[in-house]
Design an enzyme around this catalytic site. Structure first.
Site, mmCIF file in Angstrom:
data_model
loop_
_atom_site.group_PDB
_atom_site.id
_atom_site.type_symbol
_atom_site.label_atom_id
_atom_site.label_comp_id
_atom_site.label_asym_id
_atom_site.label_seq_id
_atom_site.Cartn_x
_atom_site.Cartn_y
_atom_site.Cartn_z
ATOM 1 N N SER A 186 0.951 -1.031 -0.209
ATOM 2 C CA SER A 186 0.035 0.035 0.036
ATOM 3 C C SER A 186 0.913 1.214 0.057
ATOM 4 C CB SER A 186 -0.687 -0.014 1.248
ATOM 5 O OG SER A 186 -1.446 1.416 1.374
ATOM 6 N N HIS A 227 -1.254 -1.366 -4.199
ATOM 7 C CA HIS A 227 -2.340 -1.001 -3.519
ATOM 8 C C HIS A 227 -2.383 0.717 -3.458
ATOM 9 C CE1 HIS A 227 -5.740 -2.021 -1.214
ATOM 10 N NE2 HIS A 227 -5.579 -0.892 -0.407
ATOM 11 N N ASP A 256 -4.708 3.891 -2.180
ATOM 12 C CA ASP A 256 -5.638 4.061 -1.193
ATOM 13 C C ASP A 256 -6.381 5.540 -1.384
ATOM 14 O OD1 ASP A 256 -6.048 1.806 0.830
ATOM 15 O OD2 ASP A 256 -3.963 2.195 1.096
ATOM 16 N N MET A 283 -12.209 4.687 -1.123
ATOM 17 C CA MET A 283 -12.891 4.800 0.236
ATOM 18 C C MET A 283 -13.615 6.280 0.039
ATOM 19 S SD MET A 283 -9.897 3.512 2.751
ATOM 20 C CE MET A 283 -8.613 3.613 1.559
ATOM 21 N N GLY A 339 -0.974 1.700 9.342
ATOM 22 C CA GLY A 339 -0.422 1.445 10.590
ATOM 23 C C GLY A 339 -1.105 1.007 11.866
ATOM 24 N N ASP A 370 -6.726 -6.316 4.114
ATOM 25 C CA ASP A 370 -6.198 -4.871 4.088
ATOM 26 C C ASP A 370 -6.240 -4.360 5.710
ATOM 27 O OD1 ASP A 370 -5.358 -2.624 3.696
ATOM 28 O OD2 ASP A 370 -6.817 -1.739 2.191
ATOM 29 N N GLY A 408 1.221 -2.005 3.900
ATOM 30 C CA GLY A 408 1.532 -0.815 4.015
ATOM 31 C C GLY A 408 2.690 -0.543 4.817
HETATM 32 C C1 DX5 Z 1 -6.410 1.517 5.256
HETATM 33 C C2 DX5 Z 1 -5.898 1.278 3.970
HETATM 34 C C3 DX5 Z 1 -4.695 0.297 3.932
HETATM 35 C C4 DX5 Z 1 -3.403 0.854 4.677
HETATM 36 C C5 DX5 Z 1 -2.833 -0.358 5.352
HETATM 37 O O1 DX5 Z 1 -7.624 2.276 5.384
HETATM 38 O O2 DX5 Z 1 -6.963 0.860 3.308
HETATM 39 O O3 DX5 Z 1 -4.630 0.115 2.977
HETATM 40 O O4 DX5 Z 1 -2.598 1.522 3.970
HETATM 41 O O5 DX5 Z 1 -2.080 -0.076 6.109
HETATM 42 P P1 DX5 Z 1 -1.234 -1.309 7.103
HETATM 43 O O6 DX5 Z 1 -0.508 -2.392 6.238
HETATM 44 O O7 DX5 Z 1 0.162 -0.149 7.562
HETATM 45 O O8 DX5 Z 1 -2.188 -1.599 8.071
HETATM 46 ZN ZN ZN Z 2 -6.516 -0.176 1.330
#
Ligand code: DX5
Ligand code: ZN
Length: 227
Positions: free
Chosen positions: A9, A34, A36, A70, A147, A181, A203
């Protein structure tokens, strides 16, 4: 092994040099990029739009951009991201007034389409649209930020969706990807795969480490233990 996909991500990448980050993480073994998209309305954060998707596209080579919308409403932005080079586009069903129409719109623009389920979104949204889905994405955190910690109840939900997708495959011969995710790390990826996921967004677990290739290799080594 090859049936597992890692989707770094970009939310945790260095946005001051995004093209370079994309190239580095693809060279390190990413299967998807990915991307976002947050609108400060459906989720309490604001990220990037189609302009940035279009800007990174030439840095992606053959690696598809996995756009996670989103946003609310969905349709106009879905079309714009398709034109900006997305390979897959997923959206949250609560954010679209006409889910079937939005899935068709994404496919009519030449992209693969998917639905995203928040930790408490019920799975009934799958009931009448299986034939229009290429991917199901289960959120294992509440969307909006990188995170965060993996929510353990996602494992049971993954098993439920895996059973539905396997039954659908038996009936139709068509495979729908199951992506997860949020909070995916080296030390939990095997357990998440064992519950049924085949595509893993990560991410902070990748971009907050100095050597992306080593991190992705460690994730694949974990996946190999259950393959
Ligand atoms: C959160 C995003 C994720 C995010 C995941 O709303 O959709 O894709 O980047 O981040 P990590 O892998 O750090 O949880
Ligand atoms: Zn995502």
């Amino acid at each position: 092994m090859s049936s597992f996909r890692i989707a770094p991500s970009l939310l945790s990448a260095n946005f001051a040099c995004l093209g370079q980050e994309v190239e580095t993480v693809i060279a390190a073994g990413a299967d998807l990029i990915h991307f976002d998209v947050m609108d400060n309305h459906y989720v309490p954060n604001l990220t990037v739009g189609p302009l940035v998707c279009e800007a990174i596209k030439p840095h992606c080579g053959q690696t598809p951009i996995d756009v996670h919308l989103m946003v609310e409403p969905v349709d106009a932005l879905a079309a714009q991201f398709a034109k900006a080079g997305a390979g897959l586009i997923t959206f949250h069903p609560e954010a679209s007034a006409h889910i079937d129409r939005t899935l068709s719109l994404i496919r009519d623009h030449g992209c693969r389409a998917g639905l995203v389920f928040n930790p408490t979104t019920p799975l009934h949204y799958l009931d009448y649209v299986m034939d229009k889905l290429d991917m199901v994405l289960l959120m294992s955190v509440n969307p909006g930020f990188g995170g965060q910690s993996f929510i353990p109840s996602t494992l049971g939900k993954l098993r439920q969706v895996r059973a539905r997708l396997d039954a659908y495959y038996q009936e139709t011969g068509r495979q729908i990807w199951l992506e997860v995710d949020g909070g995916v790390k080296i030390d939990n990826i095997a357990e998440i795969a064992a519950a049924g996921a085949d595509t893993f967004v990560a991410g902070s677990a990748i971009f907050n480490t100095p050597d992306y290739a080593a991190t992705i290799a460690a994730m694949r080594a974990q996946l190999a233990t259950i393959a």
